[in-house]
Design a protein around this motif. Structure first.
Motif: not given
Length: 829
Positions: A740-745
């Motif tokens: 949902e937030l697309k905050q990988k890394g």
């Protein structure tokens, strides 16, 4: 007896030879404490035990114009249909289209799973030797089947213990094979850009496993009931149940340790090297995929198989002990097995109904909530099962012991459990779903406070879940109890205990579907990994190849997004099955404990005052059970911690991020080898400690042991619910950040990965393994306590207390080893 004592003492000396003087002093102090407790012991009289249980003639009572024996023969036909159902879906999954790059990865995963299972099979045979010794000693010398030749009865009982263990092992293997077909087919289905196929394929795989599992287990029990002579059937049921419980405990515990070693080792690389999820260059990813099957497929399959068998055996034993009228015995036995057959029919019918609705609603949709059709499947199955429970009960037992109202009262009691099977998943979703406010709270906490606040919020979710789920179980069990007070007491002793057993039985009223939604998770998890490991996006001319060979206009970004979202649904529904199984274990264990109480009190006519807080050994047993539960969760987590340390150590030293597309097969196999090694080391310590603790506490004093069994059931229930749901919440908090937030890394992602790695052994090692441990201890305790009572009556209390001390010394040695022999020998050690 001297031989047995020599064996125990020899094991103790061999295991403690390398332990230093201080450790020996600690062991001696523990033995002294145990001896103090055993000073309360009182000699008990001879008990009847399971060897004396005889099944009544089922053909003496008519049902719908046919006798009970013939009616249940039709049940075998339904079992065959269930097997065919499972095999047909197996064939369909195998023949689904899949790209060669994905099929190669899934077959590699299956090959590593095969190696693991073969190793575990050999290990199981070693563990079975411990059980066989006790069975031979008990049924061969101390309590042979009355009026029957030991040369005939003993091999039969041993055979059925092997059959039970083999059943758990066999369905686990089938589960792995189905899932390793489904994982690559699900990954490939994502390339078409539609969500429905990547929902439907894992569910089909789960239904295949669920129908096969329940059909095989029911078929085995019907064979004992219908074809084994009544004088042998009681001991055979006990042998069968102990065997399947042993198989489930070993596969659940070892699988849980294996999968979380691999998962943590793989996940931490995302933080250390800032690489993506399931990066093909990470040699831990194949081990992680193998672990998804070893822990999340093998474990639940074996556990589910054992759960249905043990609950059935508990009810059969209760009926034979508590019901005096042979006609009522037959009516209840036939009714119980007809209900089990009905569960197959209800689950299959609900699956087809739900599939029709889901396909009509989502078949051509571009977006879907993956949890919605899984939720509707659970509720449709529950409602169909409840309706059939009332309908079939009215036909099979219209009058029970002259009472024409008992059929609907018993159906209501079962329906309390069936309703729990639908309500508990709803409650679990409140604490573990990606839509859950508790899970979103973890993400919010981690945004400001990092991993520490995220972990604390997960603890909150787990603790609150134990409160709500515990009270829900109490409410439904109370309703079952109230029903049991409406005339059932005139037909049997301790009717409320039978009601609790029927509630546990009702939990299983949607058995194949419970297993199906649980198996959904490992397929979705593997599918995501296979997509990445296949490197399909990097294959030259792949878009043209997919268009030409499969008529697919591929959108790789969309495919990955759908697989990740579906994995979140898989995480949620993996979590929903765990409290159902542990709840069944605890409620069912209550019924089995009552069987021990009936034997010890000669049908509640003697020594009943010993089941009281005024009887010191009973109280001490209650306290001891809690200690064992907390040791077990620590020991299983320690095995994961040490194994993960070694896996991370190896991966960090050998991972190659430059100049390669994927890790070498040799490095991947080495990680699998590390996982297997520490899974078995941890399992061996745990099994021997639990095995000898059961013997020791049974030999201390029978009512001490009763308190111990109640205690591990209650402590185990809440510990398991807390750990399972806290772990599930941490897992899906990470999924929210990724999908949902697309905050990988990012630092937030790192924080939630840390939370997930803490939750991994919580939800997939310690919590789930408590279920088979409780049931194995209770079942094995049936033999252990009767062995102790028989020896006390014939040899005197002194010998049993000496043996109790020796057994406890062995158990304590392996409790000690479960940390000190598993320690991480790093720079700070």
């Amino acid at each position: 007896m001297s031989t047995w004592l020599t064996i125990a003492w020899s094991l103790c000396r061999r295991s403690t030879r390398k332990i230093q003087f201080a450790r020996a002093g600690a062991s001696a102090a523990a033995i002294t404490l145990l001896s103090s407790a055993s000073a309360f012991a009182q000699p008990a009289g001879e008990v009847g035990g399971e060897a004396a249980l005889k099944l009544p003639d089922l053909s003496q009572v008519q049902f719908l114009g046919v006798d009970g024996h013939k009616l249940l023969l039709f049940g075998i036909v339904f079992c065959v249909f269930g097997l065919i159902f499972g095999l047909v879906i197996y064939g369909r999954l195998k023949n689904l289209p899949v790209h060669r790059s994905m099929r190669e990865i899934s077959e590699l995963i299956y090959e590593t799973c095969k190696t693991y299972l073969i190793t575990q099979g050999k290990f199981l045979l070693l563990l079975w030797v411990f059980i066989a010794i006790v069975i031979v000693l008990y049924f061969g010398f101390l309590a042979p089947v009355p009026g029957q030749s030991v040369a005939v009865t003993l091999p039969i009982i041993l055979l059925f213990s092997v059959v039970g263990m083999g059943g758990s092992y066999g369905v686990a293997w089938f589960g792995i094979r189905v899932n390793t077909f489904a994982n690559s087919r699900t990954a490939f289905a994502s390339l078409r850009g539609k969500p429905y196929p990547i929902y439907h394929t894992p569910l089909e795989a789960g239904m295949s496993i669920g129908m096969m599992l329940i059909s095989v287990e029911l078929l085995m029990m019907l064979v004992i009931l219908l074809f084994v002579p009544g004088a042998y059937a009681g001991p055979c049921f006990i042998g069968f149940a102990i065997g399947e419980s042993l198989g489930a405990a070993a596969l659940r515990i070892a699988g849980g340790i294996f999968t979380k070693i691999a998962d943590i080792g793989s996940d931490l690389m995302k933080i250390v090297f800032k690489i993506k999820e399931d990066d093909a260059r990470n040699p831990g990813v194949i081990a992680d995929c193998t672990g998804d099957n070893a822990g999340d497929s093998v474990g639940p399959s074996a556990d589910g198989f054992e759960t249905y068998g043990v609950t059935g055996v508990a009810l059969i034993t209760f009926i034979l002990l508590a019901v005096k009228n042979p006609t009522v015995q037959v009516q209840l036995l036939v009714w119980i097995f007809v209900m089990r057959i009905m569960m197959l029919v209800a689950s299959a019918a609900a699956y087809f109904i739900n599939s029709f609705i889901a396909k009509a609603k989502y078949g051509n949709a571009d977006k879907m909530n993956y949890e919605a059709p899984l939720t509707s499947l659970v509720w449709i199955t529950s409602l169909v099962s409840i309706a059939l429970t009332y309908f079939i009960s009215s036909l099979i037992i219209p009058a029970l012991g002259g009472d024409s109202t008992q059929w609907w009262k018993l159906a209501t009691i079962i329906s309390c459990g069936t309703l729990a099977g639908a309500l508990i998943p709803e409650l679990v979703k409140v604490f573990t779903s990606t839509e859950s406010r508790h899970v979103k709270e973890i993400v919010t906490s981690a945004e400001e406070g990092g991993a520490s606040l995220g972990i604390l919020s997960g603890f909150v979710a787990g603790n609150f879940s134990a409160y709500y789920i515990g009270l829900t179980m109490v409410l439904l069990m109370s309703l079952g109890y109230l029903m049991s007070t409406l005339g059932l007491g005139g037909l049997m002793v301790a009717a409320p205990v039978f009601a609790f057993g029927l509630v546990a039985f009702g939990f299983l009223g949607m058995g194949p579907v419970t297993i199906a939604v649980d198996s959904y998770g490992p397929v979705t998890d593997n599918a995501q990994s296979i997509y990445e490991l296949s490197l399909i996006e990097q294959i030259p001319g792949i878009k043209g190849e997919l268009k030409k060979d499969y008529d697919i206009d591929v959108n790789f970004a969309r495919a990955k997004e759908m697989l990740e979202a579906n994995d979140g649904a898989g995480n949620t529904f993996k979590a929903t099955a765990k409290p159902v199984l542990i709840g069944t274990a605890v409620v069912g264990a209550t019924t089995m404990i009552f069987s021990i109480i009936m034997a010890l009190t000669n049908g509640l006519t003697e020594n009943v005052n010993n089941l009281s807080l005024l009887h010191a050994p009973f109280v001490l047993g209650l306290i001891t059970g809690g200690a064992m539960i907390y040791w077990f969760t620590g020991a299983s987590t320690q095995a994961v911690t040490t194994g993960a340390y070694r896996a991370v150590e190896f991966i960090k030293a050998n991972i190659k991020l430059e100049g390669v597309e994927k890790a070498s097969i040799a490095d991947s196999k080495k990680v699998v080898e590390i996982c297997t090694k520490y899974a078995q080391k941890g399992m061996l310590n745990i099994f021997i400690a639990v095995f000898f603790a059961t013997l020791a506490f049974a030999f201390v004093e029978p009512f001490f042991f009763i308190g111990y069994l109640f205690s591990i059931a209650i402590f185990g229930l809440y510990q398991a619910i807390f750990m399972a749901n806290a772990g599930g919440a941490w897992d899906n908090a990470k999924k929210i950040v990724e999908v949902e937030l697309k905050q990988k890394g990012t630092p937030l992602h790192d924080a939630t990965v840390v939370g997930d790695t803490v939750g991994d052994p919580f939800k997939d090692t310690s919590s789930v393994a408590l279920n088979p441990v409780i049931k194995f201890t209770t079942l094995f305790g049936l033999l252990a306590v009767e062995l102790a009572v028989s020896m006390t009556a014939t040899q005197g209390a002194n010998l049993t207390h000496i043996l109790a001390a020796a057994f406890f010394a062995v158990s304590f040695t392996f409790v000690y080893r479960s940390f000190y022999a598993m320690r991480i020998r790093g720079s700070a050690a």
